[in-house]
Design a protein around this motif. Structure first.
Motif, PDB file in Angstrom:
ATOM      1  N   ARG A  38       0.833  -1.213   0.000  1.00 27.08           N
ATOM      2  CA  ARG A  38       0.000   0.000   0.000  1.00 27.08           C
ATOM      3  C   ARG A  38       0.862   1.255   0.000  1.00 27.08           C
ATOM      4  O   ARG A  38       0.630   2.191  -0.767  1.00 27.08           O
ATOM      5  CB  ARG A  38      -0.906  -0.008   1.241  1.00 27.08           C
ATOM      6  N   LEU A  43      -1.475   2.850  -2.927  1.00 26.22           N
ATOM      7  CA  LEU A  43      -2.737   2.217  -3.276  1.00 26.22           C
ATOM      8  C   LEU A  43      -3.911   2.856  -2.525  1.00 26.22           C
ATOM      9  O   LEU A  43      -3.828   3.086  -1.322  1.00 26.22           O
ATOM     10  CB  LEU A  43      -2.696   0.728  -2.919  1.00 26.22           C
ATOM     11  N   ALA A  47      -7.836  -0.717  -3.953  1.00 24.90           N
ATOM     12  CA  ALA A  47      -6.671  -1.329  -4.606  1.00 24.90           C
ATOM     13  C   ALA A  47      -5.857  -2.137  -3.593  1.00 24.90           C
ATOM     14  O   ALA A  47      -5.316  -3.201  -3.911  1.00 24.90           O
ATOM     15  CB  ALA A  47      -5.800  -0.252  -5.255  1.00 24.90           C
ATOM     16  N   LEU A  51      -5.210  -5.973  -4.316  1.00 24.13           N
ATOM     17  CA  LEU A  51      -3.834  -6.466  -4.443  1.00 24.13           C
ATOM     18  C   LEU A  51      -3.427  -7.262  -3.194  1.00 24.13           C
ATOM     19  O   LEU A  51      -2.695  -8.239  -3.291  1.00 24.13           O
ATOM     20  CB  LEU A  51      -2.852  -5.319  -4.694  1.00 24.13           C
ATOM     21  N   LEU A  84      -9.383  -0.866 -11.912  1.00 22.74           N
ATOM     22  CA  LEU A  84      -7.986  -1.064 -11.491  1.00 22.74           C
ATOM     23  C   LEU A  84      -7.073  -1.389 -12.670  1.00 22.74           C
ATOM     24  O   LEU A  84      -5.871  -1.190 -12.605  1.00 22.74           O
ATOM     25  CB  LEU A  84      -7.878  -2.198 -10.459  1.00 22.74           C
ATOM     26  N   MET A  87      -3.571  -6.073 -12.887  1.00 18.69           N
ATOM     27  CA  MET A  87      -3.018  -6.216 -11.538  1.00 18.69           C
ATOM     28  C   MET A  87      -2.140  -7.467 -11.523  1.00 18.69           C
ATOM     29  O   MET A  87      -2.546  -8.522 -11.995  1.00 18.69           O
ATOM     30  CB  MET A  87      -4.162  -6.347 -10.535  1.00 18.69           C
ATOM     31  N   VAL A 101      -0.332  -2.522  -9.597  1.00 22.68           N
ATOM     32  CA  VAL A 101      -1.690  -2.236 -10.073  1.00 22.68           C
ATOM     33  C   VAL A 101      -1.600  -1.090 -11.068  1.00 22.68           C
ATOM     34  O   VAL A 101      -1.003  -0.052 -10.762  1.00 22.68           O
ATOM     35  CB  VAL A 101      -2.629  -1.830  -8.914  1.00 22.68           C
ATOM     36  N   ASN A 103      -3.887   1.007 -12.283  1.00 23.26           N
ATOM     37  CA  ASN A 103      -4.539   2.237 -11.820  1.00 23.26           C
ATOM     38  C   ASN A 103      -4.838   2.109 -10.335  1.00 23.26           C
ATOM     39  O   ASN A 103      -5.916   1.665  -9.944  1.00 23.26           O
ATOM     40  CB  ASN A 103      -5.815   2.496 -12.627  1.00 23.26           C
ATOM     41  N   PRO A 104      -3.897   2.503  -9.487  1.00 19.87           N
ATOM     42  CA  PRO A 104      -4.030   2.235  -8.042  1.00 19.87           C
ATOM     43  C   PRO A 104      -5.036   3.135  -7.325  1.00 19.87           C
ATOM     44  O   PRO A 104      -5.345   2.885  -6.173  1.00 19.87           O
ATOM     45  CB  PRO A 104      -2.610   2.474  -7.502  1.00 19.87           C
ATOM     46  N   ALA A 116     -13.998  -3.676  -8.859  1.00 23.71           N
ATOM     47  CA  ALA A 116     -12.760  -2.953  -9.162  1.00 23.71           C
ATOM     48  C   ALA A 116     -11.876  -3.752 -10.121  1.00 23.71           C
ATOM     49  O   ALA A 116     -11.183  -3.186 -10.955  1.00 23.71           O
ATOM     50  CB  ALA A 116     -12.005  -2.637  -7.878  1.00 23.71           C
TER      51      ALA A 116
END
Ligand SMILES: [Zn+2]
Length: 299
Positions: A38, A43, A47, A51, A84, A87, A101, A103-104, A116
């Motif tokens: 994170r 994130l 996300a 993840l 997202l 991923m 990811v 698009n976090p 997501a």
């Protein structure tokens, strides 16, 4: 390498048996690993949820391979139509995991993990470097959540009767709890024991709420209460961490694919910088480094 003094508090994978050996149980407490992801990847909560589950799943699945192969890894690539985007979660048998990811930070803050990620394709790569060709297989992503997709993958591709439970709990200050359990039925498992285990899985409270209250050992014991669960010796525990295997050499590799005039452009700009997508580490290449690349006959 493993610091036994810190094992008690740190993220770890534990292994056990249930129903007198009818089931193999792998469980991972991954709170710090997911919180590191994170932080490093900036994130958003959804996300982190997505993840975090994928990373935990990859850690558990990496342990399902032949334990005798030291460097084996599993890569999970989710390509869904959700916000997202792509991923990636990757882990090796030694407990090192990393992820990415596309698009976090999705705009919609009300999204759940399933939406997501969305529907699309899940690619699973299992490799045992340096020798051996990676084994790749794919299943359709049905938008049902990471644990369900992985359970379906194991049933289809590995023909393994198993279940995956995953949980991530976000609080304002970060990840409060994360972890997962992978239950694998051996072919000799009796119908009675399968029924008991399925019932326990069905009745189990959300994993993340248990993980916030107690260590992973107690979480598994609580979920499989009444199923003769036994953890195998804790010397088989695996310390888990978010750690990236990137290096200067690997960062340089993609630059070798640039055409000579593109390389000359970078040289004119005084060099180039490559940022690792998994950990954010920066590798700086001087004009001299790039000129050396350019001089290679096969570049
Ligand atoms: Zn890296």
């Amino acid at each position: 390498m493993v610091l036994h003094g810190t094992m008690e508090q740190g993220d770890r994978l534990i292994q056990g048996m249930a129903e007198g050996g009818d089931f193999r149980i792998l469980a991972a407490g991954t709170t710090r690993t997911v919180d590191t992801a994170r932080e490093l990847l900036d994130l958003a909560p959804v996300a982190t949820d997505a993840l975090g589950r994928a990373l935990t799943g990859s850690i558990l699945m990496a342990r399902l391979l032949d334990k005798n192969v030291k460097h084996q890894y599993v890569t999970l690539r989710f390509e869904g139509d959700g916000p997202l985007g792509v991923m990636i979660a990757e882990a090796n048998v030694a407990g090192a995991a990393r992820g990415w990811v596309a698009n976090p930070v999705p705009l919609d803050e009300t999204l759940d993990v399933s939406r997501a990620i969305g529907r699309g394709l899940l690619t699973v790569v299992r490799g045992t470097p340096p020798a051996g060709k990676p084994y790749t297989s794919q299943i359709e992503l049905k938008g049902s959540g990471v644990a369900q997709e992985l359970t379906r993958y194991l049933a289809r591709s590995e023909q393994m009767s198993s279940a995956v439970l995953l949980g991530v709990l976000n609080r304002r200050r970060g990840v409060a709890a994360a972890g997962g359990i992978l239950i694998q039925a051996f072919p000799h498992a009796s119908a009675d024991s399968v029924e008991r285990i399925e019932q326990r899985i069905k009745e189990a409270p959300p994993l993340s709420t248990l993980l916030e209250k107690m260590p992973i050992e107690d979480v598994v014991a609580a979920v499989f209460h009444g199923c003769h669960y036994k953890q195998i010796d804790s010397s088989f525990n695996v310390a888990l961490s978010y750690s990236c295997s990137c290096s200067r050499e690997r960062a340089l590799a993609p630059l070798q694919l640039f055409a000579p005039d593109e390389l000359r452009e970078m040289v004119a700009q005084g060099g180039s910088e490559v940022v690792c997508q998994f950990c954010g580490r920066k590798y700086r290449f001087s004009a001299g480094d790039l000129l050396a690349l350019n001089a290679k006959p096969d570049a």
